[in-house]
Design a protein around this motif. Structure first.
Motif, short mmCIF file in Angstrom:
data_model
loop_
_atom_site.label_atom_id
_atom_site.label_comp_id
_atom_site.label_asym_id
_atom_site.label_seq_id
_atom_site.Cartn_x
_atom_site.Cartn_y
_atom_site.Cartn_z
N SER A 105 0.82 -1.22 0.00
CA SER A 105 0.00 0.00 0.00
C SER A 105 0.85 1.27 0.00
N ALA A 106 2.09 1.18 0.46
CA ALA A 106 2.96 2.36 0.48
C ALA A 106 3.37 2.72 -0.95
N ALA A 107 3.90 1.75 -1.68
CA ALA A 107 4.28 2.01 -3.08
C ALA A 107 3.04 2.32 -3.92
N GLY A 108 1.94 1.62 -3.65
CA GLY A 108 0.69 1.87 -4.37
C GLY A 108 0.16 3.26 -4.10
N GLY A 109 0.21 3.67 -2.83
CA GLY A 109 -0.24 5.01 -2.45
C GLY A 109 0.65 6.08 -3.05
N THR A 110 1.95 5.83 -3.05
CA THR A 110 2.90 6.82 -3.59
C THR A 110 2.71 6.97 -5.10
N ALA A 111 2.43 5.87 -5.80
CA ALA A 111 2.16 5.95 -7.24
C ALA A 111 0.92 6.82 -7.49
N LEU A 112 -0.11 6.63 -6.66
CA LEU A 112 -1.35 7.40 -6.83
C LEU A 112 -1.20 8.85 -6.37
N SER A 113 -0.27 9.12 -5.46
CA SER A 113 -0.12 10.48 -4.93
C SER A 113 0.90 11.30 -5.71
N THR A 114 1.87 10.63 -6.36
CA THR A 114 2.97 11.37 -7.01
C THR A 114 3.12 11.07 -8.51
N THR A 118 7.67 3.41 -7.05
CA THR A 118 8.72 3.26 -6.05
C THR A 118 8.69 1.86 -5.45
N TYR A 119 9.57 1.64 -4.48
CA TYR A 119 9.70 0.29 -3.89
C TYR A 119 8.66 0.07 -2.79
N ASN A 120 8.33 -1.18 -2.55
CA ASN A 120 7.38 -1.51 -1.50
C ASN A 120 7.87 -0.98 -0.16
N GLY A 121 7.02 -0.27 0.55
CA GLY A 121 7.37 0.29 1.85
C GLY A 121 7.65 1.78 1.81
N ALA A 122 7.87 2.33 0.59
CA ALA A 122 8.26 3.74 0.46
C ALA A 122 7.06 4.67 0.62
N ILE A 123 7.26 5.76 1.37
CA ILE A 123 6.21 6.76 1.58
C ILE A 123 6.63 8.09 0.94
N GLY A 124 6.07 8.41 -0.21
CA GLY A 124 6.33 9.70 -0.85
C GLY A 124 7.79 9.92 -1.24
N VAL A 125 8.52 8.84 -1.45
CA VAL A 125 9.91 8.96 -1.93
C VAL A 125 10.11 8.05 -3.14
#
Ligand code: MG
Ligand code: ZN
Length: 382
Positions: A105-114, A118-125
């Motif tokens: 969900s971190a990489a999925g969320g980051t793709a949707l937000s930015t 990115t890699y699994n576990g990444a938040i906004g990076v």
């Protein structure tokens, strides 16, 4: 002849009773795999009549772990009607992350937000752990109002991806700290303790108050806030299931919209149905349906506003599917759903995308999760 008919009829009756009885004598394992029907709610029809070509406001709603089966289970449970049925534009999104066929969900969320993989576990990076600006931050810079709402802790991966920049999703206290670096107008979810019981001794609830936020923990009080900055932290960590948290998400959605809509520059709001994913991890059909229907009711609140406002784009999607859920049986008249699962984890399946309002036509066909962010940015001129 009459006797024969009676025998045939009795046999038929017995057979039918036996078939129904199957649902009542469930094994412990199957007891959560079959949903026997429940309360059904009324779904209103909303007409899509856009006043403008490009939206002034965007509401992005993410059902964490919500694949087509989860939606169909909800649709069947509510006897064929969901607020989602109002959407006339739909497509699919691919979800893989930069380092894995199956995203978290971190990489999925980051793709949707930015719009960046990115890699699994990444938040906004990005994959090099460099911060990437999110839609929410871009909207803020443009003077728009912004908000987040979730049924998990507000510091959990999905909402965190829209506001924080950390190399790991587990850095809850650092993520809470990132909320203070922004001018977000409204956030409602759990996670109070990540703001107040911290290793660094800071009390972020106090710091939020100093920045002008109304900080509240009670949903009733939160629902009465009509303007200003609001931090609604409704649980120490995650909120409970629907029977415990009640209509938290529909109320949070409505409350956030009512505050954010006052900004003449428009707004961006992300609402997450967080626990569809947790229910999927448990392969618990009942839990999935409860969460799916709660999320759909929240979609109903957003739709009600968007249909009247006519300048709001509403996009509903998921970060990934959870459980490899399939539907093996059911009854749409009785609202019964029988499901099976292929995993206790996430899957690599495409997930649906639904859009309503100005710009909705951009969200049809097959797209990547990063395209959803890019399309929203383009439509908002970010
Ligand atoms: Mg989530
Ligand atoms: Zn998950």
């Amino acid at each position: 002849m009459k006797r024969l008919l009676t025998i045939v009829f009795s046999f038929f009756l017995l057979f039918n009773l036996a078939a129904q009885e199957n649902y009542k004598t469930l094994s412990k394992e199957d007891s959560v795999k079959i949903y026997l029907g429940g309360e059904v709610y009324e779904v209103k029809n909303y007409l899509e009549k856009s006043k403008v070509q490009k939206p002034k406001n965007v509401i992005l709603m993410i059902g964490d772990g919500m694949g087509v089966s989860q939606i169909h289970a909800g649709l069947t449970a509510n006897k064929g009607n969901l607020f989602l049925n109002n959407f006339k534009k739909a497509g699919f999104s691919t979800t893989s992350s930069s380092n894995n066929y199956i995203t978290d969900s971190a990489a999925g969320g980051t793709a949707l937000s930015t719009g960046v993989k990115t890699y699994n576990g990444a938040i906004g990076v990005n994959p090099d752990t460099i911060s990437v600006k999110t839609i929410l931050e871009m909207a803020e810079e443009k003077g728009m109002a912004t908000g987040l709402a979730s049924t998990s802790s507000i510091t959990h991966a999905t909402p965190a991806s829209f506001i924080a920049h950390q190399p790991s999703r587990n850095m809850y206290e650092e993520i809470a700290g990132d909320f203070l670096k922004t001018d977000i107008d409204v956030f409602i979810g759990g996670g109070y303790k990540h703001f107040t019981e911290r290793k660094d001794g800071r009390n972020l609830a106090d710091e939020l108050r100093q920045k002008g936020y109304t900080v509240l923990q009670d949903l009733e009080a939160i629902s009465k806030v009509k303007k200003g900055k609001l931090a609604g932290l409704t649980a120490p960590e995650h909120n409970g299931r629907v029977n415990e948290r009640g209509n938290l998400l529909p109320v949070a959605t409505e409350t956030a919209i009512n505050i954010l809509k006052k900004d003449k520059d428009g707004f961006f709001l992300m609402v997450e149905g967080s626990q569809i994913d947790w229910a999927g991890h448990q392969n618990n059909t009942i839990y999935i349906i409860e969460e799916m229907l709660d999320f759909d009711k929240s979609i109903g609140k957003a739709l009600k506003f968007a249909a009247k406002n006519k300048e709001t784009l509403l996009v509903v999607t998921a970060d990934h599917e959870t459980g490899g859920m399939g539907i093996n049986g059911g009854d749409i008249e009785k609202g019964i759903v029988k499901a099976g699962y292929t995993t206790g984890g996430h899957t690599g399946l495409m997930v649906p995308v639904f859009a309503f309002g100005p710009g909705a036509e951009n969200f049809t066909g097959i797209m990547d999760n990063t395209d959803i962010a890019k399309k929203i940015m383009k439509l908002l001129g970010l």
